[in-house]
Design an enzyme around this catalytic site. Structure first.
Site, mmCIF file in Angstrom:
data_model
loop_
_atom_site.group_PDB
_atom_site.id
_atom_site.type_symbol
_atom_site.label_atom_id
_atom_site.label_comp_id
_atom_site.label_asym_id
_atom_site.label_seq_id
_atom_site.Cartn_x
_atom_site.Cartn_y
_atom_site.Cartn_z
ATOM 1 N N SER A 154 -17.288 -20.691 -14.549
ATOM 2 C CA SER A 154 -16.825 -21.875 -13.823
ATOM 3 C C SER A 154 -17.617 -22.107 -12.552
ATOM 4 O O SER A 154 -17.491 -23.164 -11.939
ATOM 5 C CB SER A 154 -15.371 -21.682 -13.393
ATOM 6 O OG SER A 154 -14.544 -21.502 -14.496
ATOM 7 N N HIS B 120 -20.428 -25.034 -19.870
ATOM 8 C CA HIS B 120 -19.127 -24.933 -19.201
ATOM 9 C C HIS B 120 -18.109 -25.885 -19.838
ATOM 10 O O HIS B 120 -18.142 -27.101 -19.615
ATOM 11 C CB HIS B 120 -19.297 -25.247 -17.696
ATOM 12 C CG HIS B 120 -18.027 -25.148 -16.919
ATOM 13 N ND1 HIS B 120 -17.680 -26.018 -15.910
ATOM 14 C CD2 HIS B 120 -16.990 -24.275 -17.015
ATOM 15 C CE1 HIS B 120 -16.507 -25.682 -15.426
ATOM 16 N NE2 HIS B 120 -16.064 -24.632 -16.074
ATOM 17 N N GLU C 270 -19.994 -29.308 -19.258
ATOM 18 C CA GLU C 270 -21.128 -29.354 -18.332
ATOM 19 C C GLU C 270 -22.228 -28.437 -18.867
ATOM 20 O O GLU C 270 -21.941 -27.324 -19.309
ATOM 21 C CB GLU C 270 -20.715 -28.861 -16.941
ATOM 22 C CG GLU C 270 -19.823 -29.829 -16.193
ATOM 23 C CD GLU C 270 -19.420 -29.308 -14.807
ATOM 24 O OE1 GLU C 270 -19.463 -30.094 -13.860
ATOM 25 O OE2 GLU C 270 -19.057 -28.123 -14.682
ATOM 26 N N ASN D 105 -15.772 -28.347 -10.775
ATOM 27 C CA ASN D 105 -15.028 -27.415 -9.921
ATOM 28 C C ASN D 105 -15.406 -27.503 -8.447
ATOM 29 O O ASN D 105 -14.616 -27.112 -7.578
ATOM 30 C CB ASN D 105 -15.178 -25.986 -10.440
ATOM 31 C CG ASN D 105 -14.362 -25.780 -11.701
ATOM 32 O OD1 ASN D 105 -13.319 -26.405 -11.872
ATOM 33 N ND2 ASN D 105 -14.833 -24.930 -12.589
HETATM 34 N N1 LIG Z 1 -9.241 -21.234 -17.087
HETATM 35 C C1 LIG Z 1 -9.952 -22.334 -17.016
HETATM 36 O O1 LIG Z 1 -9.415 -23.429 -16.789
HETATM 37 C C2 LIG Z 1 -11.447 -22.266 -17.210
HETATM 38 C C3 LIG Z 1 -12.153 -23.446 -17.459
HETATM 39 C C4 LIG Z 1 -13.538 -23.374 -17.695
HETATM 40 C C5 LIG Z 1 -14.189 -22.142 -17.644
HETATM 41 N N2 LIG Z 1 -13.456 -21.018 -17.376
HETATM 42 C C6 LIG Z 1 -14.190 -19.746 -17.344
HETATM 43 O O2 LIG Z 1 -14.036 -19.118 -18.609
HETATM 44 C C7 LIG Z 1 -14.056 -17.690 -18.439
HETATM 45 C C8 LIG Z 1 -12.789 -17.100 -19.056
HETATM 46 O O3 LIG Z 1 -11.659 -17.667 -18.434
HETATM 47 P P1 LIG Z 1 -10.221 -17.684 -19.150
HETATM 48 O O4 LIG Z 1 -9.424 -18.707 -18.428
HETATM 49 O O5 LIG Z 1 -10.378 -17.731 -20.624
HETATM 50 O O6 LIG Z 1 -9.686 -16.226 -18.719
HETATM 51 P P2 LIG Z 1 -8.592 -15.305 -19.456
HETATM 52 O O7 LIG Z 1 -8.082 -14.388 -18.406
HETATM 53 O O8 LIG Z 1 -7.643 -16.133 -20.244
HETATM 54 O O9 LIG Z 1 -9.477 -14.491 -20.527
HETATM 55 C C9 LIG Z 1 -10.496 -13.605 -20.173
HETATM 56 C C10 LIG Z 1 -10.699 -12.658 -21.341
HETATM 57 O O10 LIG Z 1 -11.879 -11.884 -21.091
HETATM 58 C C11 LIG Z 1 -11.636 -10.610 -21.598
HETATM 59 N N3 LIG Z 1 -12.597 -9.646 -21.061
HETATM 60 C C12 LIG Z 1 -12.608 -9.051 -19.840
HETATM 61 N N4 LIG Z 1 -13.666 -8.212 -19.754
HETATM 62 C C13 LIG Z 1 -14.318 -8.275 -20.947
HETATM 63 C C14 LIG Z 1 -15.454 -7.625 -21.491
HETATM 64 N N5 LIG Z 1 -16.137 -6.724 -20.768
HETATM 65 N N6 LIG Z 1 -15.836 -7.909 -22.753
HETATM 66 C C15 LIG Z 1 -15.148 -8.818 -23.499
HETATM 67 N N7 LIG Z 1 -14.054 -9.457 -23.034
HETATM 68 C C16 LIG Z 1 -13.643 -9.192 -21.787
HETATM 69 C C17 LIG Z 1 -10.187 -10.308 -21.200
HETATM 70 O O11 LIG Z 1 -9.656 -9.253 -21.954
HETATM 71 C C18 LIG Z 1 -9.537 -11.662 -21.510
HETATM 72 O O12 LIG Z 1 -9.035 -11.733 -22.824
HETATM 73 C C19 LIG Z 1 -14.217 -17.439 -16.936
HETATM 74 O O13 LIG Z 1 -15.572 -17.256 -16.633
HETATM 75 C C20 LIG Z 1 -13.677 -18.731 -16.328
HETATM 76 O O14 LIG Z 1 -14.193 -19.001 -15.055
HETATM 77 C C21 LIG Z 1 -12.109 -21.051 -17.190
#
Ligand SMILES: NC(=O)c1ccc[n+]([C@@H]2O[C@H](COP(=O)([O-])OP(=O)(O)OC[C@H]3O[C@@H](n4cnc5c(N)ncnc54)[C@H](O)[C@@H]3O)[C@@H](O)[C@H]2O)c1
Length: 293
Positions: A121, A142, A154, A192
């Site tokens: 993000s 993204h 993005e 963001n």
């Molecule tokens: N939440 C949002 O609205 C959003 C939107 C766009 C992008 N993102 C980005 O997407 C990414 C994930 O966010 P999310 O909201 O899905 O988080 P989340 O907490 O729902 O999921 C993260 C997952 O990553 C896993 N994980 C952690 N370490 C790991 C590893 N070493 N190997 C494999 N898996 C691993 C965790 O077990 C978990 O299941 C982040 O970089 C976040 O910034 C989030």
């Protein structure tokens, strides 16, 4: 090169990773889904199945499409399981050291011609690319949350990203039915950079007692026609992710206007991360969400 993307890997099967797997499988791509434990991948598969079934019930997709999409997703607990993917999208937690370690381990086994992407993000694509063996084939893709519903993706080039990688990523995203916005590689990119300071300001408004949770959300829904209030949205994104993005903005742009609100820090320290942990600015454990302040 774009036509070459037939099989993708997704690392991190949380709310974003399972959404990416969902839309890619529906678009006819083979998907390998990875996470730190088989339990996490299992629960992601259950979520994907539930979301696909909801789309069938709403007549957005057919039952046959649901079955075929599910059949295209396999899981793996190892990086070796991703080695023959044409594109691997990292979507693990928003922590740079965790992402760097993932790229290090992934590149050791991934076929050299494959593209590596991050769904970060906020973190610098150039810096993440530098932790791989293929900065020219590294790009930011993204997605927005929830992935099956949101139209935008993005695309962010690092300093070394080559044209073929950009074109392949653009064609991949278009194949998923998404619109592309191109952003330069600046902290938190476009969406963001604008959205998170607004959410952080809403949390300051709560912290300073200007309004309570319900008043702040109602004010922005009814007074600015936002579909969700900023605190409700923060819970939806995940408060850990919100805090990480604010920290990247604060450090990356070195401007005190991006200082994360201490109340956001407190919620994250409590483990109250929003919907995903059942508690954040609202408590989701009952029949309907109840404000926690
Ligand atoms: N939440 C949002 O609205 C959003 C939107 C766009 C992008 N993102 C980005 O997407 C990414 C994930 O966010 P999310 O909201 O899905 O988080 P989340 O907490 O729902 O999921 C993260 C997952 O990553 C896993 N994980 C952690 N370490 C790991 C590893 N070493 N190997 C494999 N898996 C691993 C965790 O077990 C978990 O299941 C982040 O970089 C976040 O910034 C989030």
């Amino acid at each position: 090169m774009a036509a070459m993307i037939k099989k993708i890997g997704v690392i991190g099967s949380g709310q974003m990773g399972n959404g990416i797997a969902h839309v890619a499988a529906l678009a006819g791509l083979d998907v390998v889904l990875n996470d730190v434990s088989s339990d996490r991948v299992k629960s992601a598969m259950a979520t994907i199945n539930g979301n696909l079934s909801r789309q069938v019930a709403k007549k957005i997709i057919t039952e046959d499409a649901r079955k075929q999409a599910l059949g295209r997703i396999v899981s793996t607990e190892t990086m070796e399981g991703l080695s023959d993917c044409d594109l691997v999208i990292e979507s693990a937690v928003e922590k740079e050291e965790i992402k760097r370690k993932i790229f290090h381990d992934l590149c050791a086994v991934l076929k050299p011609e494959a593209i590596v992407a991050s769904n970060t993000s906020s973190i610098s694509i150039t810096r993440l690319a530098a932790s791989t063996d293929r900065p020219e084939r590294f790009i930011g893709i993204h997605f927005m949350n929830p992935v099956p519903l949101m139209e935008l993706v993005e695309l962010i080039r690092g300093i070394a990203t080559d044209d073929a990688t950009f074109d392949a990523a653009k064609e991949f995203v278009t194949r998923l039915g998404k619109q592309v916005a191109v952003s330069e590689d600046f902290p938190a990119f476009i969406v963001n950079r604008i959205l998170l300071p607004m959410i952080n300001e809403a949390i300051y408004t709560l912290y300073e007692g200007v309004g309570n949770v319900e008043a702040i959300d109602a004010a922005m829904k009814l007074g600015a026609h936002h579909p969700m209030g900023p605190l409700e949205l923060a819970d939806f994104i995940g408060l850990d992710t919100c805090l990480s993005i604010m920290q990247v903005l604060h450090e990356g742009l070195a401007d005190s206007k991006y200082r994360p609100c201490p109340l956001l820090v407190k919620y994250v320290e409590a483990g109250w991360l929003g919907r995903k942990t059942q508690r954040g600015f609202y408590d989701y454990r009952g029949d309907k969400p109840v404000p926690t302040r």
